[in-house]
Design a protein around this motif. Structure first.
Motif, mmCIF file in Angstrom:
data_model
loop_
_atom_site.group_PDB
_atom_site.id
_atom_site.type_symbol
_atom_site.label_atom_id
_atom_site.label_comp_id
_atom_site.label_asym_id
_atom_site.label_seq_id
_atom_site.Cartn_x
_atom_site.Cartn_y
_atom_site.Cartn_z
ATOM 1 N N THR A 182 0.801 -1.232 0.000
ATOM 2 C CA THR A 182 0.000 0.000 0.000
ATOM 3 C C THR A 182 0.832 1.280 0.000
ATOM 4 O OG1 THR A 182 -0.128 0.049 2.423
ATOM 5 C CG2 THR A 182 -1.838 -1.198 1.261
ATOM 6 N N GLU A 183 2.163 1.152 -0.068
ATOM 7 C CA GLU A 183 3.080 2.308 -0.023
ATOM 8 C C GLU A 183 2.900 3.125 1.250
ATOM 9 O OE1 GLU A 183 2.941 4.559 -3.627
ATOM 10 O OE2 GLU A 183 3.706 2.897 -4.836
ATOM 11 N N LYS A 184 2.536 2.446 2.338
ATOM 12 C CA LYS A 184 2.332 3.105 3.626
ATOM 13 C C LYS A 184 3.639 3.113 4.411
ATOM 14 C CE LYS A 184 -0.441 2.788 7.875
ATOM 15 N NZ LYS A 184 -1.433 1.975 8.620
ATOM 16 N N ARG A 185 4.167 4.313 4.663
ATOM 17 C CA ARG A 185 5.393 4.468 5.432
ATOM 18 C C ARG A 185 5.047 4.756 6.890
ATOM 19 N NH1 ARG A 185 9.383 8.180 1.680
ATOM 20 N NH2 ARG A 185 10.927 7.459 3.213
ATOM 21 N N PRO A 186 5.938 4.405 7.823
ATOM 22 C CA PRO A 186 5.634 4.607 9.248
ATOM 23 C C PRO A 186 5.284 6.045 9.610
ATOM 24 C CG PRO A 186 7.502 3.141 9.025
ATOM 25 C CD PRO A 186 7.185 3.623 7.639
ATOM 26 N N ASP A 187 5.884 7.027 8.914
ATOM 27 C CA ASP A 187 5.604 8.418 9.259
ATOM 28 C C ASP A 187 4.541 9.043 8.361
ATOM 29 O OD1 ASP A 187 6.993 8.662 6.918
ATOM 30 O OD2 ASP A 187 8.578 9.943 7.708
#
Length: 540
Positions: free
Chosen positions: A332-337
């Protein structure tokens, strides 16, 4: 003395490998000669220590003045002392290439020592030493997933040159050192790059790799042949048998708590309560604290029922964070920040901070903050160089300091370590092509970068802050230069995502750290390390 010789032509010169029993108490050893530059590489394995939860590897490249026919050092000592910066950089070069090839669950201490026994003033021992280290490990009984090969590519006015001599390198506008291995499918995987150029366009480096590719394949096949004939049987690594009941207990305790801690909302309630206004720095701090609190709670809970399993709990949590970071970015191209995969963190900078220095500037990229200070001196303030390979003067220097407070730690304050020297030299390479000549600006220049806060790619931040400090002091640099770190998340089926400006979990759990610096015109420095087998030419 038992001895066997093997020869291979690389870059129009003969590479000679000698297998003998001179260093017979090492786990593996080999002599490698290129021209009249000759190195001895040894790999030695210590006994296992019960309960060790990390892999201790040391790589030592040793210069010897006798190799160059010189008597150097203090007049009262006349012997080699601490390693020169050049020797430390060679140790790091070899370390970065061989380290990813050790099995993950291997915990015995390994020491690789590369000693330059003869130096012909033409052929650099660093690439020769890396090949020798690969062979020594391959011939030994140490579990190591080699071989790897390395070459240096330069370019004169018209053509690329394989393993150029020192005199040829002085005339080149590109210096590209790459190590690689063969994948199971037969293609090359790049696992280490060290390069610099005079504002070179990107395709110069891709073309350089195309020249390197056949030489790397030849070197790998050559090593495989030698190892097949003389290599010792590798020791068996005992697989850690998982206690399924314990693993289930850890999973049940964690539930979705780990994902919640790792992916803190952009403005959590905890941050809102902070007296200071919200910042991404505070969010990163909250995320780190939440993960640490969860680790402590998990250990306390599990040890009530399974005493002495702290390392198992920590290792499981680390593996889970690694899985979550990879899975979310790849799917999902979800980065921690919360950033997009090609989005920079917030930038902030200021020049002229310090009242009594010639030039100063601070550069902030997210939580990473670098303060650079420039001092101008007379021509007499140059640094005198005296080593096996180098004798001369240096009028431009960049030094990098990484004090423990910048990462929120308490540690003894000692002199610069290998990491500080390596990062300092990387930034120096990035800046050097922009520095005016002595005729145009007859000053000695020393930049010191103090890392005030660290969260991803401080070396590249130091490039940007140093550029600002040069401009603040009025040094007529050719153009502005900046640096950035690029990351990678690689899936099991070969799918991947490239990440711009990595920090925190992406840096720690990611698969690649690709640092690149340059101007609008072109590239001045590249450094790449990986934690996986390597990257394909497509990714490069």
């Amino acid at each position: 003395m038992v001895k066997q010789d093997f020869k291979l032509e690389i870059g129009g010169k003969e590479l000679k490998v000698e297998i003998n029993n001179l260093a017979e108490q090492a786990s593996g050893s080999v002599f490698v000669q290129y021209g009249e530059t000759l190195v001895l590489a040894t790999a030695t394995m210590a006994q296992e220590i019960e309960g060790r939860d990390f892999f201790p590897l040391t790589v030592e490249y040793e210069e010897r003045f006798y190799a160059a026919g010189k008597i150097l050092g203090s007049r009262f000592v006349r012997r080699e002392n601490k390693p020169t910066d050049e020797a430390i950089l060679t140790s790091r070069l070899i370390d970065r290439a061989i380290r990813p090839r050790f099995p993950k669950n291997f915990k015995k201490e390994i020491q690789v020592v590369i000693t330059c026994l003869s130096w012909d003033t033409e052929n650099d021992p660093d690439v020769v030493g890396l090949i020798a280290a690969s062979l020594a490990l391959g011939l030994s009984d140490i579990p190591w997933l080699g071989p790897i090969a390395a070459v240096r590519i330069g370019r004169d006015e018209q053509n690329f040159v394989v393993n150029p001599t020192y005199s040829q390198r002085e005339k080149t506008d590109l210096d590209f050192t790459v190590s690689a291995l063969l994948s199971e499918k037969g293609g090359l995987l790049l696992n280490m790059i060290e390069a610099d150029g005079n504002e070179k366009e990107e395709n110069s480096f891709t073309e350089a790799f195309k020249v390197a590719e056949p030489e790397l394949i030849k070197l790998i096949d050559f090593q495989k042949e030698i190892i097949k004939k003389f290599g010792r049987e590798k020791i068996k690594i005992e697989e850690n048998k998982s206690d399924l009941a314990l693993i289930k207990e850890i999973k049940d305790f964690l539930g979705d708590k780990l994902a919640t801690a790792l992916y803190q909302p952009a403005k959590s309630e905890k941050v809102k309560e902070d007296k200071s206004s919200f910042s991404p720095f505070a969010a990163a701090r909250v995320r780190e604290e939440a993960i640490n609190d969860l680790k402590i709670a998990a250990i306390q809970s599990i040890e009530e029922k399974y005493p002495g399993q702290k390392n198992v709990v920590i290792e499981f949590i680390e593996d889970e964070i690694n899985r979550l970071v990879h899975e979310n970015i790849l799917k999902t191209e979800k980065r921690p920040d919360g950033r997009k995969i090609d989005e920079l963190r917030e930038l902030d900078m200021e020049a002229g901070l310090l009242p009594r220095t010639h030039g100063s500037a601070i550069f902030c990229r997210g939580q990473t903050k670098a303060l650079s200070i420039l001092t101008l001196g007379s021509p007499e303030d140059v640094r005198l160089l005296e080593g096996m390979e180098t004798r001369g003067k240096k009028r431009f220097m960049h030094h990098y300091n990484f004090p423990p407070y910048c990462s929120g730690e308490v540690k003894p304050m000692r002199g610069p370590g290998r990491r500080e020297i390596g990062h300092g030299m990387l930034a120096e390479k990035a800046l050097l092509p922009l520095v005016p000549s002595f005729e145009d600006f007859p000053y000695t220049m020393r930049i010191v970068t103090e890392i005030l806060s660290s969260n991803g790619s401080t070396s590249m931040a130091s490039v940007s802050s140093s550029c600002l400090a040069l401009m603040d002091a009025g040094v007529p640099i050719k153009s502005a230069v900046a640096g950035i770190s690029i990351g990678l998340m690689l899936g099991q089926n070969g799918d991947y995502k490239i990440l711009t400006d990595i920090q925190g979990p992406e840096d720690h759990y990611g698969d690649m750290d690709f640092k690149v610096a340059g101007t609008k015109k072109g590239i001045t420095a590249i450094q790449m390390d990986v934690k996986i087998d390597g990257i394909t030419t497509e990714i490069f």
